[in-house]
Design a protein around this motif. Sequence first.
Motif, PDB file in Angstrom:
ATOM      1  N   ASP A 198       0.823  -1.205   0.000  1.00  0.00           N
ATOM      2  CA  ASP A 198       0.000   0.000   0.000  1.00  0.00           C
ATOM      3  C   ASP A 198       0.861   1.260   0.000  1.00  0.00           C
ATOM      4  O   ASP A 198       0.539   2.253  -0.660  1.00  0.00           O
ATOM      5  CB  ASP A 198      -0.929   0.013   1.221  1.00  0.00           C
ATOM      6  CG  ASP A 198      -2.059  -1.005   1.107  1.00  0.00           C
ATOM      7  OD1 ASP A 198      -2.275  -1.498  -0.017  1.00  0.00           O
ATOM      8  OD2 ASP A 198      -2.706  -1.303   2.116  1.00  0.00           O
ATOM      9  N   SER A 199       1.972   1.227   0.734  1.00  0.00           N
ATOM     10  CA  SER A 199       2.847   2.399   0.788  1.00  0.00           C
ATOM     11  C   SER A 199       3.523   2.635  -0.554  1.00  0.00           C
ATOM     12  O   SER A 199       3.781   3.784  -0.939  1.00  0.00           O
ATOM     13  CB  SER A 199       3.904   2.232   1.891  1.00  0.00           C
ATOM     14  OG  SER A 199       4.802   1.185   1.570  1.00  0.00           O
ATOM     15  N   GLU A 216       0.906   4.253  -2.733  1.00  0.00           N
ATOM     16  CA  GLU A 216       0.756   5.642  -2.302  1.00  0.00           C
ATOM     17  C   GLU A 216       1.888   6.503  -2.842  1.00  0.00           C
ATOM     18  O   GLU A 216       1.670   7.651  -3.256  1.00  0.00           O
ATOM     19  CB  GLU A 216       0.738   5.715  -0.770  1.00  0.00           C
ATOM     20  CG  GLU A 216      -0.554   5.220  -0.132  1.00  0.00           C
ATOM     21  CD  GLU A 216      -1.728   6.153  -0.409  1.00  0.00           C
ATOM     22  OE1 GLU A 216      -1.516   7.363  -0.502  1.00  0.00           O
ATOM     23  OE2 GLU A 216      -2.853   5.650  -0.551  1.00  0.00           O
ATOM     24  N   ASP A 218       1.542   9.761  -5.177  1.00  0.00           N
ATOM     25  CA  ASP A 218       2.120  11.050  -4.793  1.00  0.00           C
ATOM     26  C   ASP A 218       2.995  11.605  -5.911  1.00  0.00           C
ATOM     27  O   ASP A 218       2.954  12.794  -6.218  1.00  0.00           O
ATOM     28  CB  ASP A 218       2.945  10.906  -3.513  1.00  0.00           C
ATOM     29  CG  ASP A 218       2.072  10.726  -2.281  1.00  0.00           C
ATOM     30  OD1 ASP A 218       0.888  11.100  -2.342  1.00  0.00           O
ATOM     31  OD2 ASP A 218       2.577  10.209  -1.276  1.00  0.00           O
ATOM     32  N   SER A 277      -5.865  -1.970  -5.416  1.00  0.00           N
ATOM     33  CA  SER A 277      -5.284  -0.704  -5.860  1.00  0.00           C
ATOM     34  C   SER A 277      -6.342   0.245  -6.409  1.00  0.00           C
ATOM     35  O   SER A 277      -6.238   1.462  -6.225  1.00  0.00           O
ATOM     36  CB  SER A 277      -4.208  -0.956  -6.914  1.00  0.00           C
ATOM     37  OG  SER A 277      -4.725  -1.684  -8.006  1.00  0.00           O
ATOM     38  N   GLN A 280      -7.889   1.939  -3.545  1.00  0.00           N
ATOM     39  CA  GLN A 280      -6.936   2.866  -2.949  1.00  0.00           C
ATOM     40  C   GLN A 280      -6.849   4.159  -3.761  1.00  0.00           C
ATOM     41  O   GLN A 280      -6.843   5.262  -3.206  1.00  0.00           O
ATOM     42  CB  GLN A 280      -5.559   2.204  -2.876  1.00  0.00           C
ATOM     43  CG  GLN A 280      -4.558   2.940  -1.999  1.00  0.00           C
ATOM     44  CD  GLN A 280      -3.283   2.131  -1.801  1.00  0.00           C
ATOM     45  OE1 GLN A 280      -3.234   0.944  -2.125  1.00  0.00           O
ATOM     46  NE2 GLN A 280      -2.265   2.766  -1.265  1.00  0.00           N
ATOM     47  N   ARG A 325      -8.070   8.053  -2.690  1.00  0.00           N
ATOM     48  CA  ARG A 325      -7.166   9.210  -2.754  1.00  0.00           C
ATOM     49  C   ARG A 325      -7.744  10.336  -3.602  1.00  0.00           C
ATOM     50  O   ARG A 325      -7.526  11.519  -3.321  1.00  0.00           O
ATOM     51  CB  ARG A 325      -5.811   8.784  -3.321  1.00  0.00           C
ATOM     52  CG  ARG A 325      -4.884   8.136  -2.323  1.00  0.00           C
ATOM     53  CD  ARG A 325      -4.372   9.135  -1.287  1.00  0.00           C
ATOM     54  NE  ARG A 325      -3.680  10.250  -1.898  1.00  0.00           N
ATOM     55  CZ  ARG A 325      -2.385  10.253  -2.194  1.00  0.00           C
ATOM     56  NH1 ARG A 325      -1.643   9.200  -1.908  1.00  0.00           N
ATOM     57  NH2 ARG A 325      -1.826  11.305  -2.747  1.00  0.00           N
TER      58      ARG A 325
END
Length: 235
Positions: A156-157, A160, A164, A200, A203, A207
């Motif tokens: 997950d990181s 992310e 970003d 994903s 996720q 976001r």
Amino acid sequence: MGGQDREAERDAIIAALVPVARGVAATFGPVCEVVLHDYRRPEKSVVAVAGSVTGRVAGGAMSEIGMRVLARGDEAGDELNYVTRTGAGQLLKSSTMVLRDSAGTVFGALCVNVDVGAIRQAHALLGALAGEGEGHGAGDPVTAAAPVTTFGNDLDSVVEAVLDAHRVGRPQPWAGLDRAGRLDFFRSLDDHGVFAVRRSVEQVAARLGISRASAYSYLSQARAATDPTSKGDDQ
């Protein structure tokens, strides 16, 4: 060869490469790290780690590079001697070699990471002692051009971090993008392998502040625009 035999074959290849990873890392010393991946378990793809350069641990997730390989499937090829940087700015020279079974199916990768920064520091020190000019630093073209790769032990990181990076490079927020811009955004994420891993889409939707259905719709349209034969929603 049946399904169970194929899985046994893949397990045997992984097992055989564990001591190889240790041997390569031991040969090159503390500046080298070898990571063995089994892509059958993307969230915990790291089977073994020899050396310590990126902080990877066994049981950790794949990196952005692994997601890209997974997205390409059997079309993926080896990526050798590329330069990248960690999020902390550590410069690495890396190679990713895909693992295939006897049918040619990609199921993993053997990755080698070399801490180029440490080698350059040693070179600069030796040069200074010898009265030579300064070696390569943070401002040289190779360092400046090296893309940033997220090496995280949690998938997950990693997703992310990709999100970003994409948001930073775009002058307009999601709400200000027209349909073409939104499809381009999803297409870029797809090219980076983000949607090759589970959860994903949810996720990304969270976001962006959109519904899961909308995210799937954008992804389907983006894939259809690239490949008219794509079904898009197959996850």
